[in-house]
Design an enzyme around this catalytic site. Sequence first.
Site, PDB file in Angstrom:
ATOM      1  N   HIS A 249       0.827  -1.207   0.000  1.00  0.00           N
ATOM      2  CA  HIS A 249       0.000   0.000   0.000  1.00  0.00           C
ATOM      3  C   HIS A 249       0.862   1.258   0.000  1.00  0.00           C
ATOM      4  O   HIS A 249       0.455   2.277  -0.556  1.00  0.00           O
ATOM      5  CB  HIS A 249      -0.949  -0.012   1.198  1.00  0.00           C
ATOM      6  CG  HIS A 249      -2.130  -0.909   1.007  1.00  0.00           C
ATOM      7  ND1 HIS A 249      -3.422  -0.515   1.225  1.00  0.00           N
ATOM      8  CD2 HIS A 249      -2.204  -2.209   0.600  1.00  0.00           C
ATOM      9  CE1 HIS A 249      -4.255  -1.514   0.975  1.00  0.00           C
ATOM     10  NE2 HIS A 249      -3.534  -2.561   0.590  1.00  0.00           N
TER      11      HIS A 249
ATOM     12  N   HIS B 229      -1.083 -12.346  -1.598  1.00  0.00           N
ATOM     13  CA  HIS B 229      -2.221 -13.000  -0.961  1.00  0.00           C
ATOM     14  C   HIS B 229      -1.911 -14.427  -0.526  1.00  0.00           C
ATOM     15  O   HIS B 229      -2.816 -15.181  -0.178  1.00  0.00           O
ATOM     16  CB  HIS B 229      -3.427 -12.963  -1.891  1.00  0.00           C
ATOM     17  CG  HIS B 229      -4.027 -11.599  -1.994  1.00  0.00           C
ATOM     18  ND1 HIS B 229      -5.096 -11.295  -2.804  1.00  0.00           N
ATOM     19  CD2 HIS B 229      -3.710 -10.443  -1.359  1.00  0.00           C
ATOM     20  CE1 HIS B 229      -5.401 -10.009  -2.684  1.00  0.00           C
ATOM     21  NE2 HIS B 229      -4.570  -9.474  -1.816  1.00  0.00           N
TER      22      HIS B 229
ATOM     23  N   THR C  73     -19.357 -10.749   3.470  1.00  0.00           N
ATOM     24  CA  THR C  73     -20.780 -10.578   3.816  1.00  0.00           C
ATOM     25  C   THR C  73     -21.302 -11.656   4.744  1.00  0.00           C
ATOM     26  O   THR C  73     -22.354 -11.493   5.362  1.00  0.00           O
ATOM     27  CB  THR C  73     -21.632 -10.546   2.538  1.00  0.00           C
ATOM     28  OG1 THR C  73     -21.437 -11.764   1.812  1.00  0.00           O
ATOM     29  CG2 THR C  73     -21.247  -9.361   1.677  1.00  0.00           C
TER      30      THR C  73
ATOM     31  N   ASP D 154       3.485 -19.647   0.974  1.00  0.00           N
ATOM     32  CA  ASP D 154       3.620 -20.725   0.000  1.00  0.00           C
ATOM     33  C   ASP D 154       2.585 -20.522  -1.096  1.00  0.00           C
ATOM     34  O   ASP D 154       1.841 -19.536  -1.093  1.00  0.00           O
ATOM     35  CB  ASP D 154       3.463 -22.101   0.654  1.00  0.00           C
ATOM     36  CG  ASP D 154       2.125 -22.273   1.364  1.00  0.00           C
ATOM     37  OD1 ASP D 154       1.096 -21.737   0.869  1.00  0.00           O
ATOM     38  OD2 ASP D 154       2.082 -22.934   2.419  1.00  0.00           O
TER      39      ASP D 154
END
Length: 519
Positions: A72, A190, A205, A222
């Site tokens: 970021h 990620h 949600t 990994d």
Amino acid sequence: MRYHLLGVFLRLASIVHLVLGAAVFHWPDPLLDTLDDQLYRPGFSPASTFALNCGPRDNSTIAAQWLRLAYHDMATHDSTTGTGGMDASIVFEFDRPQNIGVGMLESLVDFLVAPNEYVGMADVIAMGAINAVVGCGGPVIPFRGGRIDATEAGPATVPEPQQDLASHIASFKAQGFTETEMISLVACGHSLGGVRQADFPLIMTEDVPAGIQTFASTLGFDNTVVTEYLKGTTENVLVVGSNITTRSDFRIFSSDGNVTMQSLASPDNFNQVCADLIGRMIDTVPSTVTLTDPIEPIDFKVWNTLLFPQGGSLAFLATLRIIDTGVNRTVTMFWKERTGTFCPPAGCSVPSFQVTTDSASFLATLKGVTAFKLHSFNAAIDLTTSISQFWFEVNDNDGSAPFIVDNNGVNYTIDQDVVLFDPRRSSFTIGGLFMVVGVKDPSTSINVTALTTIDGTTTVPVTSSVIANFELDSSNPPADGYMFYTSPISGKSLSNTIHATVNGTAYSLWVPFLDAPGV
């Protein structure tokens, strides 16, 4: 609580552990000196310890938070204009929806005490990223230093899950990454962490027990995020979430027909690609910034050197830090006088008075360094002739000839003995911090100040600078040809640079805060 003792960087240098393309440590270089310690000695930076073993926090991991913070921060980069990038502008950008989440501020608080006058928060964030990866079992990423901290927020260019594929491609292109690299970098990033329901209720949600849905079922760094996606077993909410609009990972991963994701199914290829792309990510800086070469553990590094008047002589303390190879070495320190001929032609000398072992960081062990040997010296220097330079003779005690450590042939040079930080007269107690500076042969025209770098707060994690003014210290009478000046300094000090004008000549001396037991 922090416990600090002071050491002085007196025009020092060292021989570099020989690694092709590694940064060479030339004196004086407080930047490389600090970064070497913070990368490879666990007592000098939280980035070398906090993320080990993928340590948990907030139902996620510290490593995931650090890696997200780094991306970021970098995502403000515009490769066309050469602006933005890894510059710590993130500290001014917490009010943006892209940067929501407790982990962002918590990560910066982790790093509060690491910057100083020469090492900014941007370098520390970058170190955090590489330690996040290796701390969770990922590949070693080279580290370069020299990032410059921004003084204001950058553009709001962090990609968001609700944006379409074209917007994501454009964002990553602006940052300097191709469409293929975009897919890989998102998969690499990620491999850790997930989406917290409290932060992103429009994405997450459905209720989940821990309040967070991880991107992959495994904890470490990994390629499970890749293989589960390819097998159709993923629970990554950015792939299979009920809010189709925020399935950004699905749009990105499938954008080339899964060709890139198939290539990342190989663990070796995944690690190789991620090491390259995360390395490029943290090295993405404004075009006006030039980073160092990769910083490898420095061998034969002079460290924690002090020169000050004491008991009719100049006390000179120095430590030669050597990468431990199991050799039982004997080290002798030599020096030459500043004036006169007090020393013999070969130089005055003194053996080390103690040899201790200091641990290496996990990152250092991955580079083959298991520990450091600290050879410490305490020399009494003649007040009249003083000291101008020093060097070391190292004997491996194995029948081979001793060798010289002398800053690649030019010796370690001490430029002056007129303005000296005095650690023994200084006071660092719960009653307050007072720095004492000795001034040699002063006239009536004396001005002594210090530029002090102060760490940030848990709400505003930005360093600041203040000026400390020194006054003549009546509690420390003149001695050994020096008069003593004192100033209180902040307990939040990270480093100080003393500036003095004596008899019309300007002097400066960097006084870092170092963990140096025994000083």
